[in-house]
Design a protein around this motif. Structure first.
Motif, PDB file in Angstrom:
ATOM      1  N   PRO A 298      42.193  15.367  57.943  1.00  0.00           N
ATOM      2  CA  PRO A 298      41.386  16.057  56.926  1.00  0.00           C
ATOM      3  C   PRO A 298      41.176  17.549  57.197  1.00  0.00           C
ATOM      4  O   PRO A 298      40.718  18.265  56.310  1.00  0.00           O
ATOM      5  CB  PRO A 298      40.054  15.295  56.973  1.00  0.00           C
ATOM      6  N   ARG A 299      41.506  18.007  58.371  1.00  0.00           N
ATOM      7  CA  ARG A 299      41.343  19.439  58.667  1.00  0.00           C
ATOM      8  C   ARG A 299      42.327  20.297  57.895  1.00  0.00           C
ATOM      9  O   ARG A 299      42.094  21.503  57.728  1.00  0.00           O
ATOM     10  CB  ARG A 299      41.491  19.685  60.170  1.00  0.00           C
ATOM     11  N   ARG A 300      43.451  19.703  57.454  1.00  0.00           N
ATOM     12  CA  ARG A 300      44.437  20.446  56.660  1.00  0.00           C
ATOM     13  C   ARG A 300      44.720  19.690  55.376  1.00  0.00           C
ATOM     14  O   ARG A 300      45.044  18.509  55.396  1.00  0.00           O
ATOM     15  CB  ARG A 300      45.744  20.641  57.436  1.00  0.00           C
ATOM     16  N   VAL A 301      44.626  20.390  54.264  1.00  0.00           N
ATOM     17  CA  VAL A 301      44.880  19.811  52.949  1.00  0.00           C
ATOM     18  C   VAL A 301      46.221  20.336  52.450  1.00  0.00           C
ATOM     19  O   VAL A 301      46.461  21.547  52.455  1.00  0.00           O
ATOM     20  CB  VAL A 301      43.762  20.195  51.955  1.00  0.00           C
ATOM     21  N   ALA A 302      47.079  19.432  52.026  1.00  0.00           N
ATOM     22  CA  ALA A 302      48.398  19.829  51.531  1.00  0.00           C
ATOM     23  C   ALA A 302      48.346  20.080  50.032  1.00  0.00           C
ATOM     24  O   ALA A 302      47.871  19.239  49.269  1.00  0.00           O
ATOM     25  CB  ALA A 302      49.426  18.754  51.839  1.00  0.00           C
ATOM     26  N   ALA A 310      50.583  18.508  43.461  1.00  0.00           N
ATOM     27  CA  ALA A 310      49.644  17.545  44.036  1.00  0.00           C
ATOM     28  C   ALA A 310      48.805  18.217  45.109  1.00  0.00           C
ATOM     29  O   ALA A 310      49.215  19.211  45.719  1.00  0.00           O
ATOM     30  CB  ALA A 310      50.383  16.351  44.631  1.00  0.00           C
ATOM     31  N   ILE A 311      47.632  17.657  45.332  1.00  0.00           N
ATOM     32  CA  ILE A 311      46.790  17.992  46.476  1.00  0.00           C
ATOM     33  C   ILE A 311      46.470  16.671  47.170  1.00  0.00           C
ATOM     34  O   ILE A 311      45.980  15.731  46.531  1.00  0.00           O
ATOM     35  CB  ILE A 311      45.491  18.704  46.063  1.00  0.00           C
ATOM     36  N   ARG A 312      46.751  16.615  48.485  1.00  0.00           N
ATOM     37  CA  ARG A 312      46.601  15.370  49.219  1.00  0.00           C
ATOM     38  C   ARG A 312      46.044  15.638  50.610  1.00  0.00           C
ATOM     39  O   ARG A 312      46.229  16.725  51.168  1.00  0.00           O
ATOM     40  CB  ARG A 312      47.948  14.666  49.380  1.00  0.00           C
ATOM     41  N   VAL A 313      45.422  14.599  51.183  1.00  0.00           N
ATOM     42  CA  VAL A 313      44.911  14.704  52.541  1.00  0.00           C
ATOM     43  C   VAL A 313      45.139  13.368  53.245  1.00  0.00           C
ATOM     44  O   VAL A 313      45.025  12.304  52.631  1.00  0.00           O
ATOM     45  CB  VAL A 313      43.413  15.090  52.555  1.00  0.00           C
ATOM     46  N   PRO A 439      38.099  23.171  55.289  1.00  0.00           N
ATOM     47  CA  PRO A 439      39.471  22.722  55.536  1.00  0.00           C
ATOM     48  C   PRO A 439      40.467  23.842  55.274  1.00  0.00           C
ATOM     49  O   PRO A 439      40.216  24.746  54.475  1.00  0.00           O
ATOM     50  CB  PRO A 439      39.653  21.589  54.530  1.00  0.00           C
ATOM     51  N   GLN A 440      41.583  23.774  55.946  1.00  0.00           N
ATOM     52  CA  GLN A 440      42.662  24.735  55.716  1.00  0.00           C
ATOM     53  C   GLN A 440      43.579  24.168  54.631  1.00  0.00           C
ATOM     54  O   GLN A 440      43.969  23.008  54.676  1.00  0.00           O
ATOM     55  CB  GLN A 440      43.463  24.962  56.996  1.00  0.00           C
ATOM     56  N   VAL A 441      43.904  24.995  53.647  1.00  0.00           N
ATOM     57  CA  VAL A 441      44.830  24.592  52.593  1.00  0.00           C
ATOM     58  C   VAL A 441      46.215  25.109  52.964  1.00  0.00           C
ATOM     59  O   VAL A 441      46.396  26.292  53.270  1.00  0.00           O
ATOM     60  CB  VAL A 441      44.398  25.145  51.222  1.00  0.00           C
TER      61      VAL A 441
END
Length: 534
Positions: A298-302, A310-313, A439-441
C-alpha cells in the motif's frame, strides 16, 4: 503440476550481493528511460515473459534482477474487432499464432542465452471469454472486457440478485465487462452455439491447453471474471446457480506459483530449449503491472494508462470491505488487488487525434502544454467504450459539452485528456481508506509516459507527486518477478529494484481549478448517465 525451487542452483546470497553492488545500466528507448542490461551482463537465470495485451503480443527476457535483456524481443500487433452494437471480439486462433511467432522470434534472437531460461511467465488482458468444444477447439470468438452487448443482462442481474452481497463476495459488480452478464447474453443471443460449448475459458487457458493438453486458471485471472469467491478462492456457487453454466464447465483453480512442464510434441520440437522448463499460469495484466512497476504494497499506488486506465494497490490477504464502485481482484493466494479501472485512457487520445485530424503526438505536445488548465470551457464524459469504475454504467456514451465556434481541435483533445484524469481522481479518492497517509503514486503505461503534458495533468488533478516508472514493460516484468519468487530466487517480489525515475510535482492552483472541473463533470454525469442507468 509441482512447485519449483531453483534457489539451490542460484542462492539468494548471490542475489543480495548483486543488488548491493551491481551498477544498474539504463538506456533511453523511444523517449522512455528503462532499466535494462546488455546480454553479456545479464544475471542468470532468465525468465521469458509473454505479455498479451489488447493491441499486441510482446515477448522478452528478464534477468534475475528484473532487468529487461537488450536485444531478444518480439512484438506482434493485432486488432480487436468492434461494432456499433457493442461487440469487442478477436480471433483466438489468430492470436495463438501471434504468440507462437513471438516465442520463435525471441528464441531465435537469444542464441546461447536460451540455455539460461529457467521459466516462462505470462500475463494477459483479462475479463476475456472463449467457448471451446470437447476437443478443445474454439467455437466462439474471444470476447473482451470492452464488449457492451450484455448491458441489459447486467440490469436483470441487479434486479434478481443482491448486487452489494455479490460485490462483497466476488469483488465485482454486475457489468457487461464481467462474465455473469456476458454468459447470460450469449445464452440468449447465440443459443445454438452456446449449447455446443463444453468449457468456458480465458485466452491464457487456451494457450496452456494447446501447449500441454490440459489447463487450469490462476486465482488472478479467475478474480477478473466476477465468478470467484475472493475470500475462499473457489467458484461462487450462489452466483453460478443464477447462470446458464455449471461449475464443471470452468477450469480448475490454481495459484500463479504452480507451473506445468513437458510441452506437447509439436511445441517441444519447435522450442527444444523450453521443452522441460516450468510454464507458470497466466496472471491478469493489471496485477502484473503493479508488481512490475514496484507497487507491491500500500505504500505505492500504481496508476497505469495504456489503451485503458487503472489505479490499483497490492495488499496482503483479503480486503475486509471493498470500497463502493471499486473492485477487488487477486494477485495470488496471498495478495489482493483492490482498485478501479476505466474503459478510457489512451483510446480517448487516439480517437480524438484521428477524428480531429490532429498532428503526430510529438508535434501536439507543445500546443497542449500552452493551454491553461480547464481553460477551454468544455466538459467531457469520455465514455467511448462505456463506463466501468466508479459508476459502472456500461450503457454510457461519450459527451462533449460546451463547444462553440471558438473551440479548437487541440482544446477538445486537452479537455478529453483532463476528463480521463478526473475519472482517475474519483477512483483514487475512493481507494484512500485502504492507503497510508502519504502513498507514492507510480505512473506507467505508454499512453501516459509518452506525454509529459498528460503526466502533469494527472499530477495536478490528483494533487499528489507522481513518480514515473522507468520500466517500459511493467506487465511483462511483473510476470517475470512472480516467476522468480515462485522459483525461490526472490523471497518476495519487493526485493527487486523498483526503477523509479522523474517525479512530477503538483501545482496547488491547478489542483484547485481541477477539483472544480471534477464537480462540473460529475454534475453532467448525474444529468446524462446516473439518472438514466438501466
Amino acid at each position: 503440476m509441482r512447485r519449483c525451487d531453483w534457489s539451490s542452483k542460484w542462492p539468494r546470497s548471490r542475489l543480495v550481493s548483486l543488488l548491493e553492488g551491481q551498477n544498474l545500466r539504463q538506456r533511453r528507448t523511444e523517449g522512455l528511460v528503462t532499466a535494462t542490461v546488455i546480454p553479456q551482463e545479464a544475471t542468470p537465470p532468465l525468465i521469458l515473459a509473454l505479455d498479451i495485451g489488447t493491441s499486441a503480443v510482446r515477448a522478452l527476457l528478464f534477468d534475475r534482477l528484473g532487468r529487461a535483456v537488450q536485444g531478444p524481443t518480439a512484438r506482434e500487433p493485432f486488432e480487436i474487432r468492434t461494432t456499433v452494437e457493442g461487440a469487442s471480439e478477436a480471433d483466438p486462433d489468430a492470436l495463438l499464432e501471434r504468440i507462437w511467432r513471438c516465442v520463435d522470434g525471441v528464441l531465435a534472437q537469444a542464441g546461447p542465452l536460451t540455455d539460461q531460461i529457467a521459466a516462462v511467465a505470462s500475463c494477459t488482458f483479462v475479463s476475456n471469454l472463449l467457448g471451446v468444444d470437447a476437443a478443445g477447439r474454439a467455437i466462439t470468438p474471444l470476447t473482451t472486457y470492452a464488449d457492451t452487448r450484455a448491458a441489459a443482462e447486467a440490469r436483470r442481474l441487479r434486479a434478481e440478485l443482491d448486487e452489494a452481497e455479490v460485490h462483497d463476495r466476488t469483488g465485482c459488480l454486475f457489468h457487461p465487462s464481467y462474465l455473469p452478464a456476458r454468459l447470460r447474453w450469449l445464452a440468449t443471443a447465440q443459443p445454438d452455439r452456446f449449447r455446443r460449448v463444453a468449457r468456458w475459458i480465458s485466452l491464457g487457458e487456451y494457450v496452456e491447453l494447446h501447449l500441454f493438453g490440459e489447463t487450469a486458471v490462476s486465482y488472478s485471472v479467475a478474480s477478473w471474471t466476477g465468478l470467484l469467491d475472493r475470500r475462499r478462492l473457489v467458484w461462487d456457487e450462489k452466483l453460478l446457480a443464477a447462470l446458464p453454466i455449471r461449475a464443471d464447465q470452468l477450469s480448475p483453480l490454481t495459484d500463479v506459483s504452480v507451473p506445468r512442464r513437458g510441452l506437447r510434441p509439436p511445441f517441444a520440437d519447435r522450442w527444444p530449449a523450453l521443452r522441460e522448463v516450468p510454464w507458470f499460469p497466466a496472471i491478469g495484466d493489471g496485477a502484473a503491472a503493479n508488481i512490475g512497476s514496484g507497487c507491491v504494497s500500500p505504500r505505492r499506488v500504481a496508476l497505469t494508462m495504456g489503451t485503458t486506465s487503472a489505479i490499483r494497490v497490492v495488499v496482503d490477504g483479503p480486503v475486509e470491505r471493498v470500497p463502493p464502485g471499486l473492485w477487488c481482484y487477486r494477485v495470488d493466494r496471498r495478495r489482493s488487488l483492490p482498485g478501479g479501472a476505466l474503459s478510457e485512457g489512451g483510446n480517448v487520445y487516439a480517437w480524438m487525434r484521428e477524428t480531429l485530424r490532429l498532428a503526430e503526438p510529438e508535434a501536439l505536445e507543445p500546443a497542449l502544454a500552452a493551454l491553461e488548465p480547464d481553460g477551454h470551457g468544455l466538459t467531457v464524459l469520455p465514455f467511448l467504450a462505456g463506463e466501468r469504475s466508479p459508476g459502472w454504467a456500461g450503457h454510457a456514451r461519450a459527451t462533449i459539452h460546451g463547444l462553440s465556434l471558438a473551440t479548437t481541435p487541440v482544446e477538445v483533445l486537452r479537455a478529453g485528456m483532463e476528463a480521463v484524469a478526473y475519472r482517475l481522481a474519483l477512483v483514487f479518492d475512493r481507494l484512500r481508506p485502504l492507503l497510508p497517509e502519504a502513498p507514492q503514486v507510480v505512473a506507467s503505461g505508454g499512453a501516459l509516459l509518452h506525454s509529459p503534458v498528460w503526466l502533469q495533468i494527472v499530477t495536478d488533478v490528483l494533487g499528489r507527486p507522481v513518480a514515473v516508472s522507468q520500466v517500459a514493460e511493467a506487465s511483462g516484468r511483473g510476470a517475470a518477478l512472480l516467476a522468480l519468487e515462485s522459483l525461490g530466487l526472490l523471497s518476495d517480489v519487493g526485493e527487486a529494484p523498483p526503477f523509479l525515475g522523474t517525479t512530477y510535482e503538483p501545482n496547488p492552483d491547478h489542483h484547485r481549478r481541477y477539483r472544480q472541473a471534477i464537480a462540473r463533470q460529475q454534475a453532467l454525469y448525474e444529468q446524462l448517465v446516473a439518472d438514466r442507468r438501466p
